[in-house]
Every structure is written in structure tokens, then in C-alpha cells.
Write a protein that holds these residues in place. Structure first.
Motif, PDB file in Angstrom:
ATOM      1  N   THR A  68     -10.318  20.512 -55.708  1.00 13.62           N
ATOM      2  CA  THR A  68     -10.622  19.084 -55.574  1.00 13.62           C
ATOM      3  C   THR A  68      -9.633  18.404 -54.621  1.00 13.62           C
ATOM      4  O   THR A  68     -10.037  17.630 -53.747  1.00 13.62           O
ATOM      5  CB  THR A  68     -10.559  18.394 -56.962  1.00 13.62           C
ATOM      6  OG1 THR A  68     -11.419  19.107 -57.846  1.00 13.62           O
ATOM      7  CG2 THR A  68     -10.997  16.959 -56.880  1.00 13.62           C
ATOM      8  N   VAL A  69      -8.338  18.719 -54.784  1.00  9.87           N
ATOM      9  CA  VAL A  69      -7.344  18.099 -53.903  1.00  9.87           C
ATOM     10  C   VAL A  69      -7.552  18.574 -52.462  1.00  9.87           C
ATOM     11  O   VAL A  69      -7.448  17.786 -51.508  1.00  9.87           O
ATOM     12  CB  VAL A  69      -5.905  18.384 -54.405  1.00  9.87           C
ATOM     13  CG1 VAL A  69      -4.866  17.951 -53.365  1.00  9.87           C
ATOM     14  CG2 VAL A  69      -5.659  17.657 -55.718  1.00  9.87           C
ATOM     15  N   ALA A  70      -7.925  19.856 -52.285  1.00  5.01           N
ATOM     16  CA  ALA A  70      -8.186  20.371 -50.934  1.00  5.01           C
ATOM     17  C   ALA A  70      -9.348  19.609 -50.291  1.00  5.01           C
ATOM     18  O   ALA A  70      -9.315  19.315 -49.083  1.00  5.01           O
ATOM     19  CB  ALA A  70      -8.478  21.866 -50.996  1.00  5.01           C
ATOM     20  N   SER A  71     -10.359  19.252 -51.089  1.00  8.75           N
ATOM     21  CA  SER A  71     -11.507  18.535 -50.522  1.00  8.75           C
ATOM     22  C   SER A  71     -11.109  17.133 -50.068  1.00  8.75           C
ATOM     23  O   SER A  71     -11.777  16.526 -49.248  1.00  8.75           O
ATOM     24  CB  SER A  71     -12.643  18.464 -51.549  1.00  8.75           C
ATOM     25  OG  SER A  71     -12.324  17.528 -52.560  1.00  8.75           O
ATOM     26  N   ILE A  72      -9.991  16.635 -50.593  1.00  8.74           N
ATOM     27  CA  ILE A  72      -9.530  15.283 -50.210  1.00  8.74           C
ATOM     28  C   ILE A  72      -8.466  15.354 -49.111  1.00  8.74           C
ATOM     29  O   ILE A  72      -8.491  14.596 -48.154  1.00  8.74           O
ATOM     30  CB  ILE A  72      -8.950  14.554 -51.451  1.00  8.74           C
ATOM     31  CG1 ILE A  72     -10.052  14.338 -52.492  1.00  8.74           C
ATOM     32  CG2 ILE A  72      -8.328  13.214 -51.051  1.00  8.74           C
ATOM     33  CD1 ILE A  72      -9.543  13.919 -53.865  1.00  8.74           C
ATOM     34  N   VAL A  73      -7.539  16.290 -49.252  1.00  5.35           N
ATOM     35  CA  VAL A  73      -6.395  16.348 -48.323  1.00  5.35           C
ATOM     36  C   VAL A  73      -6.674  17.303 -47.153  1.00  5.35           C
ATOM     37  O   VAL A  73      -6.015  17.222 -46.108  1.00  5.35           O
ATOM     38  CB  VAL A  73      -5.111  16.754 -49.095  1.00  5.35           C
ATOM     39  CG1 VAL A  73      -3.883  16.729 -48.211  1.00  5.35           C
ATOM     40  CG2 VAL A  73      -4.890  15.840 -50.290  1.00  5.35           C
ATOM     41  N   GLY A 101      -2.880  30.305 -62.115  1.00  8.17           N
ATOM     42  CA  GLY A 101      -4.261  30.614 -61.723  1.00  8.17           C
ATOM     43  C   GLY A 101      -5.342  30.416 -62.765  1.00  8.17           C
ATOM     44  O   GLY A 101      -6.350  31.124 -62.743  1.00  8.17           O
ATOM     45  N   SER A 102      -5.180  29.451 -63.660  1.00  9.57           N
ATOM     46  CA  SER A 102      -6.241  29.189 -64.647  1.00  9.57           C
ATOM     47  C   SER A 102      -7.467  28.595 -63.954  1.00  9.57           C
ATOM     48  O   SER A 102      -7.408  28.185 -62.785  1.00  9.57           O
ATOM     49  CB  SER A 102      -5.734  28.207 -65.702  1.00  9.57           C
ATOM     50  OG  SER A 102      -5.452  26.965 -65.092  1.00  9.57           O
ATOM     51  N   ALA A 103      -8.562  28.529 -64.687  1.00  6.47           N
ATOM     52  CA  ALA A 103      -9.780  27.912 -64.134  1.00  6.47           C
ATOM     53  C   ALA A 103      -9.508  26.455 -63.777  1.00  6.47           C
ATOM     54  O   ALA A 103      -9.937  25.967 -62.728  1.00  6.47           O
ATOM     55  CB  ALA A 103     -10.910  28.010 -65.162  1.00  6.47           C
ATOM     56  N   LYS A 104      -8.753  25.765 -64.659  1.00  3.74           N
ATOM     57  CA  LYS A 104      -8.408  24.362 -64.397  1.00  3.74           C
ATOM     58  C   LYS A 104      -7.606  24.234 -63.098  1.00  3.74           C
ATOM     59  O   LYS A 104      -7.812  23.317 -62.311  1.00  3.74           O
ATOM     60  CB  LYS A 104      -7.547  23.817 -65.541  1.00  3.74           C
ATOM     61  CG  LYS A 104      -8.305  23.037 -66.578  1.00  3.74           C
ATOM     62  CD  LYS A 104      -7.327  22.426 -67.568  1.00  3.74           C
ATOM     63  CE  LYS A 104      -8.015  22.045 -68.862  1.00  3.74           C
ATOM     64  NZ  LYS A 104      -7.086  21.651 -69.917  1.00  3.74           N
ATOM     65  N   ALA A 105      -6.667  25.187 -62.902  1.00  2.00           N
ATOM     66  CA  ALA A 105      -5.815  25.145 -61.709  1.00  2.00           C
ATOM     67  C   ALA A 105      -6.669  25.296 -60.446  1.00  2.00           C
ATOM     68  O   ALA A 105      -6.470  24.572 -59.460  1.00  2.00           O
ATOM     69  CB  ALA A 105      -4.755  26.245 -61.776  1.00  2.00           C
ATOM     70  N   HIS A 106      -7.623  26.207 -60.466  1.00  2.00           N
ATOM     71  CA  HIS A 106      -8.506  26.383 -59.312  1.00  2.00           C
ATOM     72  C   HIS A 106      -9.308  25.123 -59.044  1.00  2.00           C
ATOM     73  O   HIS A 106      -9.486  24.709 -57.901  1.00  2.00           O
ATOM     74  CB  HIS A 106      -9.460  27.574 -59.544  1.00  2.00           C
ATOM     75  CG  HIS A 106      -8.777  28.894 -59.390  1.00  2.00           C
ATOM     76  ND1 HIS A 106      -8.318  29.339 -58.164  1.00  2.00           N
ATOM     77  CD2 HIS A 106      -8.459  29.851 -60.281  1.00  2.00           C
ATOM     78  CE1 HIS A 106      -7.739  30.522 -58.327  1.00  2.00           C
ATOM     79  NE2 HIS A 106      -7.804  30.857 -59.608  1.00  2.00           N
TER      80      HIS A 106
END
Lengths: 189, 285
Positions: B104-109, B94-99
Motif C-alpha cells: 500500500t505504501v509503495a502504491s503511494i510513495v 514478512g507477515s501477510a500484514k507486512a506485505h
């Protein structure tokens, strides 16, 4: 001062922030290293690399960007994570080296082992084209980049005969999604 | 039993023998492998060596697709398995990078990864009590007298916080599997040493050095064959030590031999260092 890490006559501008930057980017607690050298003892490429694993960590601590980014060591790391498994301080040096490789590429430095990044780039370009790895395409790109046209030709033929290298690529149906991921990747790094 | 299946690029090409034997063994054992719809390459070493975002985002698309099926995920390729598990761990920490990557992937997939997927290596899947028990009852040609060394390689158990389903320095699961099949498992100190991995093409000399040492040590241990669960380990030893007289088999190929499956030639013929004379000499094929 005599030091195994600093070669005679070597001058460098210590980058004060290097350890902080790399600790942040790699998530590794580099400051904890006390040079026990367990990492170097287990490293499979220790005989071929110009820096030992523990020296990489030391050079990050003292901020010697030049020696790090010009070394062949960063490219020769196999990411086998033996050093990570054995470090008493929980440092994954291969994650540190990944950040260093990224820095070297970003600065467009001439890599000490040119074929390795050429291979990585050819692999990623091939994946970007079809979403899955098309080996023959990747090999073609790699050979053009490195001009190693005849290397491993016989082996390639044996693999083709056995159906282990295919002439036609497999494609991801929603290839636009993979391409979009690659586009974001170029933006972010 | 039905499980999600992520073969990865290798099992459709350079490790076609692993793919075919895996599918045949699962068919025989009534395990249905449901391939993740429209999976992509995990990015492997070239991704994490060159682009941090791609190293996480490429496998993440697969994890989102797999999670959508509601099935546990089984991964035969050790490289893919390692990358899937590291990405799973990265998101769940759950790091900031992970979020950021997940968003970003959710916005694509179209969907976020919820971090609920159970991801198992094929060896881990087969090592479950229930499946080992079933396997035991199905062995009709025990590998009696076949002297082997189990070769795990690097990525199956390291880094331990994300992938280790067994001890990261002294794993036993492949040893147990081979014993269950009746083979004579030889102890050796090189089961976790590196084969040279992704240097197969750009630094073949290093791969030749490292695999040469592995084969030498396997011989010293008294083995007639090496056994692996990783396409890259297999390819590196099979291609760079082709004339060493030490065939390297996938564990699924030996399961198939012990179950007496009829179609073994279709995958065994794909090896560069032909394992058939050895298997014939033990009357296994």
C-alpha cells in the motif's frame, strides 16, 4: 467462585472468541500466560490503574470484553514495554492493549481516561494537516477537545520563549502522500 | 563520513537543544548528516495507540525515502528510532500484514521498502569503536568531577527483538560514553524506568509522579545531573521537575562541552532547568 479478578456481583457474557481474535490481531501468545505477575511488578502505572497487567491478560483469556474496554488501564498503558521485556512467555501486553484501545475506539465507548485518547486524536489530526507534528496546532486541537484552556499556560509560554514551540508549522512537500496514507488508514481500521 | 539523518519533529522544536548540539558535534567531528528528503512524522505513541496501519505506514514512508539515499540512517530521537526499527523488523518478518502495508505504501510513495536499511540510534552510532576512538582524541575539557547518572528510558532498548543495541535491562553504552568524556558515572537502578512518555500533556500528574521518583533516585545516587538521549525523557524531567535542582542534559551537549565548542550557549539556554551554573562550577563552559 471467589476470584480477585471477578468482583463480587459482576456478571458478564464471556466472549468465546476474544482470546483468538486478540491473539491474531496483536500477534501475542496470550494463552501461554500462567499468571506469574512479573509484568505487574514492573509496571510504572500499576498504582494508578484499575487492573494489573496480568489481570488484563486473564480477562482476555476468559473473554470479559466489558471490563477490559471500560477500564482506565487500557488508556494508562505507557507502552514502556517493561512487561514485554520481563515476560517468560514472550507476551507483549502493550501490544494487546493497543488492540483493546482500537476496539474501544471502534465501538465509540466513553473512555475511562478521556484526555488520553483526545490527545492521541489531536496529535494525529495535526500530523494529517502538515505531515510533521505542529505542536501548537496539536495543543490547540487538544484544548478545544478537552476544554483545558488554561492548563500548563505558563509552561507553554516558557517553551515559546526558548524557541521550543514554534508559531509556524513545517510542512512535508509531498503532503498528498501523507494524506493518502491517512485516507488508507481510515479505510483499513 | 556521511550518514542519513532523521531528526524527527522534536529536534526541530521541543528538543531544539538536542538538534543544535548534535549538528554542532557532528560538524566538529567531520560527520556529515544528510537529512532524509521530505521526511514525515513517525506517528509515535498516538499512531500505534489508535491505528495499526498508520503506526506502520507513516514510518515506512520515511524508511523508503531513506533507503533511496543509499546511506545508513542515524536517528537521535529515541521515540522515532524505536518506531523505525519496529517497522523495519515488522516488514522483514514478512507477515501477510507486512506485505499488505508495504504494498500500500509503495502504491503511494512509488517504491517498496526492501528492508536493507541500517538504522542506528545516535548513541549507537557514536558508540562505534572508530567514532569513540576519534572522540577520545578530541576531548580537550574532560568532564572530571561531574557526577552524572545515565538515563536511557524505555524505548531505546525495548522491545529487544527490534531495537536493543545493548542489554534491554542493564545497558552500558551511555555509561561508557560519559566515562570516555571523563565524567563520574554513578550507578543507579532507574536507568530504564519510564518518565511518563506521551502523558506529558494529557496526564501531567502521572509524569510528575514518575519523574519525581527518578530525580529523587538520581540525587540519592549522588548525581548533580541526569543525562539522556531521548527528547521526551528530557522534556518530561525538565518541565515537570524544573525546580528540583537536577538539570537533565543530552549526551550530545556534554560531548560539546568536552570538545570545548564555542556556541554552547545557543542550546543550553533552551533548558527550563538551567544547566549552565553547574557546568560553570566545573569550568566546562
Amino acid at each position: 467462585m471467589e476470584n480477585a479478578v471477578l468482583a463480587k456481583g459482576t456478571t458478564f457474557q464471556p466472549a468465546a472468541n476474544l482470546v483468538k481474535i486478540i491473539e491474531k490481531e496483536s500477534g501475542q501468545p496470550i494463552s501461554r500466560c500462567y499468571q506469574c505477575k512479573k509484568c505487574s511488578a514492573g509496571c510504572p502505572v500499576a498504582p494508578m490503574a484499575d487492573l494489573h497487567t496480568n489481570e488484563v491478560i486473564r480477562l482476555v483469556q476468559i473473554g470479559d470484553t466489558e471490563r477490559l474496554l471500560n477500564s482506565n488501564r487500557i488508556w494508562l498503558c505507557l507502552s514502556c514495554k517493561t512487561c514485554q521485556a520481563r515476560c517468560p512467555n514472550g507476551i507483549d501486553t502493550s501490544a494487546v492493549i493497543d488492540v483493546l484501545k482500537g476496539m474501544a475506539l471502534e465501538q465509540s465507548r466513553k473512555p475511562a481516561e478521556a484526555k488520553i485518547p483526545a490527545f492521541y486524536k489531536s496529535f494525529m489530526d495535526a500530523v494529517n494537516m502538515t505531515g510533521r507534528l505542529y505542536e501548537l496546532g496539536m495543543i490547540g486541537l487538544y484544548k478545544m477537545r478537552t476544554k483545558t484552556y488554561t492548563e500548563d499556560m505558563g509552561l507553554g509560554i516558557e517553551m515559546i520563549k526558548r524557541g521550543k514551540l514554534k508559531f509556524l508549522p513545517e510542512k512535508v512537500k509531498n503532503l498528498n502522500q501523507v494524506k493518502e496514507i491517512f485516507r488508507k488508514g481510515r479505510e483499513k481500521k | 563520513m556521511k550518514v542519513g539523518y532523521y531528526p524527527g519533529c522534536s529536534l526541530h522544536s521541543t528538543a531544539a537543544d538536542y538538534g543544535l548540539s548534535t549538528e554542532a558535534v557532528c560538524r566538529q567531528m567531520n560527520i556529515e548528516l544528510a537529512e532524509i528528503p521530505d521526511w514525515n512524522c513517525c506517528g509515535a505513541t498516538p499512531a500505534h495507540s489508535t491505528n495499526e496501519f498508520l503506526a506502520k505506514a507513516l514510518p515506512l514512508r520515511n524508511l523508503v525515502l531513506a533507503e533511496g539515499t543509499g546511506l545508513d540512517l542515524v536517528v537521535p530521537c529515541t521515540g522515532c528510532y524505536n518506531v523505525c526499527r519496529q517497522t523495519h523488523g515488522f516488514i522483514n518478518r514478512g507477515s501477510a500484514k507486512a506485505h499488505d502495508v508495504n504494498g500500500t505504501v509503495a502504491s503511494i510513495v512509488g517504491k517498496k521498502y526492501q528492508g536493507q536499511l541500517k538504522i542506528m540510534h545516535l548513541l549507537e552510532f557514536f558508540s562505534q569503536d572508530e567514532i569513540m576512538g576519534d572522540l577520545k582524541t578530541r576531548v580537550i575539557r574532560p568532564l572530571t568531577g561531574l557526577r552524572v547518572v545515565p538515563y536511557y528510558g524505555c524505548l531505546m532498548m525495548r522491545p529487544a527483538e527490534d531495537v536493543a543495541f545493548d542489554d534491554p535491562e542493564q545497558p552500558q553504552k551511555l555509561d561508557r560514553m560519559l566515562e570516555t568524556l571523563g565524567a563520574e558515572v554513578k550507578p543507579w537502578s532507574y536507568k530504564m524506568d519510564c518518565c511518563g512518555g506521551s502523558f506529558a500533556i494529557p496526564k501531567a500528574d502521572i509524569v510528575t509522579d514518575l519523574t519525581g521518583e527518578l530525580v529523587k533516585q538520581a540525587k540519592r545516587a549522588g548525581a548533580e545531573a541526569m543525562v539522556t538521549a531521548c527528547p521526551l525523557c528530557q522534556a518530561n524531567i525538565d518541565t515537570r521537575q524544573a525546580n528540583s535542582g537536577m538539570p537533565i542534559l543530552y549526551f550530545t551537549e556534554l560531548i560539546a562541552a568536552a570538545l570545548g565548542l564555542p556556541e554552547q550557549n545557543s542550546w543550553l539556554a533552551k533548558h527550563i532547568s538551567d544547566p549552565r551554573p553547574l557546568l560553570k562550577s566545573h569550568e566546562l563552559i
